[in-house]
Scaffold this active site. Structure first.
Site, PDB file in Angstrom:
ATOM      1  CE1 TYR A 141      -3.095  -3.169   0.160  1.00  0.00           C
ATOM      2  CE2 TYR A 141      -3.592  -2.336   2.331  1.00  0.00           C
ATOM      3  CZ  TYR A 141      -3.973  -3.295   1.026  1.00  0.00           C
ATOM      4  OH  TYR A 141      -5.257  -4.771   1.078  1.00  0.00           O
ATOM      5  CE  LYS A 191       1.323 -17.737  -2.692  1.00  0.00           C
ATOM      6  NZ  LYS A 191       0.422 -18.835  -2.703  1.00  0.00           N
ATOM      7  CG  ASP A 223      -1.907 -19.846  -1.162  1.00  0.00           C
ATOM      8  OD1 ASP A 223      -1.154 -19.818   0.162  1.00  0.00           O
ATOM      9  OD2 ASP A 223      -1.401 -20.911  -1.541  1.00  0.00           O
ATOM     10  CG  ASP A 247      -7.035  -4.275   3.727  1.00  0.00           C
ATOM     11  OD1 ASP A 247      -7.829  -4.865   4.722  1.00  0.00           O
ATOM     12  OD2 ASP A 247      -6.813  -3.954   3.119  1.00  0.00           O
ATOM     13  CG  ASP A 251     -12.582  -6.583   6.398  1.00  0.00           C
ATOM     14  OD1 ASP A 251     -12.025  -6.216   7.821  1.00  0.00           O
ATOM     15  OD2 ASP A 251     -13.394  -6.286   5.249  1.00  0.00           O
TER      16      ASP A 251
END
Ligand code: NAD
Length: 352
Positions: A141, A191, A223, A247, A251
């Protein structure tokens, strides 16, 4: 003791829920003989409307000059134009940067009385008590270059995923420190099979893990982690991960608790002022109706007491009041009940 707390109610339901959280904090102050001096400032869309800026220098300076900041939510359709000079979210990023908060903490607990409000099967939810920690100031970001241009007649865009080892180290260290007071388990999510920044993340977490012999450390690919959060959420204790993975996973984890309106968050730096806010947004669809669930913001105030003011007993008292009210069956509309925002807060106040 006297404390200065800046309130940034923001937009939509923000003012409605922050108002109730301030009442809950005042009830704690009365019971434990503290004085919380609130200063209220504009931020987000309301600040754009009044000052032409989503976060003014004066407001940021006032936030820095307090013991903690409690934020409601910012944003709404009125300020959604993608070509606008300023947007409410810019204020939020500037506030996090200005306060130097790099770790976002989102505890996700499933209250036994609310198990049926979650879309997951009840047997999966038993004992779920997770602390998800998201790195907040680095990664995709913020990395540079970040741009879009035309190359050989084709639209081309680039974002950059970058991390320094010190940025990884400070949040992973905090994860180990916080795991000490919990189930003593840290899951570092990356990852590393594909991304170089993730290999640095994993290497750094492994190195630090050797300093924390009492804490169990495991690594999961993002994942796999996203799958396990749904299939075996009770297996997690502390999850620590980089900005974008966090992020998304935070959620996903919030769904476990049944309603967005229930969950708090804290954003912390190495020292200085912490930022506390519910995980939900400004909920324009219910703003002004007085039916928003104030629990996410009230539990954010409990985190404020714990992490910024170091008032652990008071934080627990507020959390226990919320637990007792949920157990008693009190529910706002998001949980299928009849209570207004204020009535729910009244119930919590009675238990303090
Ligand atoms: P949202 O979280 O505002 O709402 C999603 C859904 O959850 C809505 O149906 C809403 O009514 C419900 N909900 C949220 N909080 C609730 C509460 N306390 N009680 C009862 N129901 C609640 O997300 P959205 O609709 O995607 O976004 C609305 C606006 O909020 C957008 O402008 C977005 O950019 C902004 N937003 C701000 C923040 C923040 O300030 N940190 C975070 C997320 C979204």
């Amino acid at each position: 003791m006297d404390y200065k707390i800046t309130l940034l109610p923001g937009d939509g339901i923000g003012p409605e829920v922050v108002n109730e959280a301030a009442r809950a904090l005042n009830a704690i102050a009365d019971k434990y003989d503290h004085a919380f001096n609130f200063q209220e400032r504009l931020m987000g869309g309301c600040s754009i409307d009044k000052y032409g800026s989503s976060l003014t220098d004066e407001t940021l300076a006032d936030c820095k000059d307090s013991d903690a900041v409690l934020l409601g939510a910012v944003g709404g359709p009125k300020w959604d134009d993608p070509n606008a000079k300023d947007r409410p979210e810019r204020g939020l990023l500037a506030l996090r940067k200005g306060l130097g908060v790099f770790a976002n903490l989102r505890p996700v607990k499933v209250h036994p009385a609310l198990i049926d409000s979650s879309p997951l099967k009840p047997e999966k939810l038993k004992g779920v008590d997770i602390l998800v920690m998201r790195e907040l100031t680095g990664g995709l970001y913020f990395g540079q270059p970040k741009m879009r241009e035309t190359r050989n007649g084709k639209q081309y865009a680039v974002d950059t995923l970058e991390y320094y080892d010190y940025e990884i180290e400070r949040i992973v260290r905090l994860a180990f420190d916080l795991a000490k007071g919990r189930k003593q388990k840290v899951t570092s999510v990356d990852k590393a099979n594909v991304l170089e920044s993730s290999r640095l993340w994993r290497q750094t977490a492994t190195r630090l893990g050797k300093e924390y012999a009492d804490i169990e450390l495991d690594h999961l690919l993002v994942d796999t982690a996203s799958m396990k959060l749904i299939t075996a959420p009770a297996a997690f204790d502390v999850i620590v991960t980089e900005n974008m993975f966090g992020d998304i996973l935070t959620d996903e984890a919030s769904v476990l608790a049944g309603s967005m309106g229930m969950l708090p968050s804290a954003s912390l730096g190495e020292a200085g002022v912490g930022l506390f806010e519910p995980i939900h947004g400004s909920a324009p669809d219910i703003a002004g109706k007085g039916i928003a669930n104030p629990i996410g913001t009230i539990l954010s105030s409990a985190m404020l007491l714990r992490y910024s003011l170091k008032l652990e007993l008071e934080a627990q008292a507020l959390e226990q009041a919320v637990d007792a009210v949920i157990a008693s069956g009190a529910r706002t509309a998001d949980l299928g009940g009849p209570l207004t925002t204020q009535q729910m807060a009244d119930e919590i106040l009675k238990h303090i």
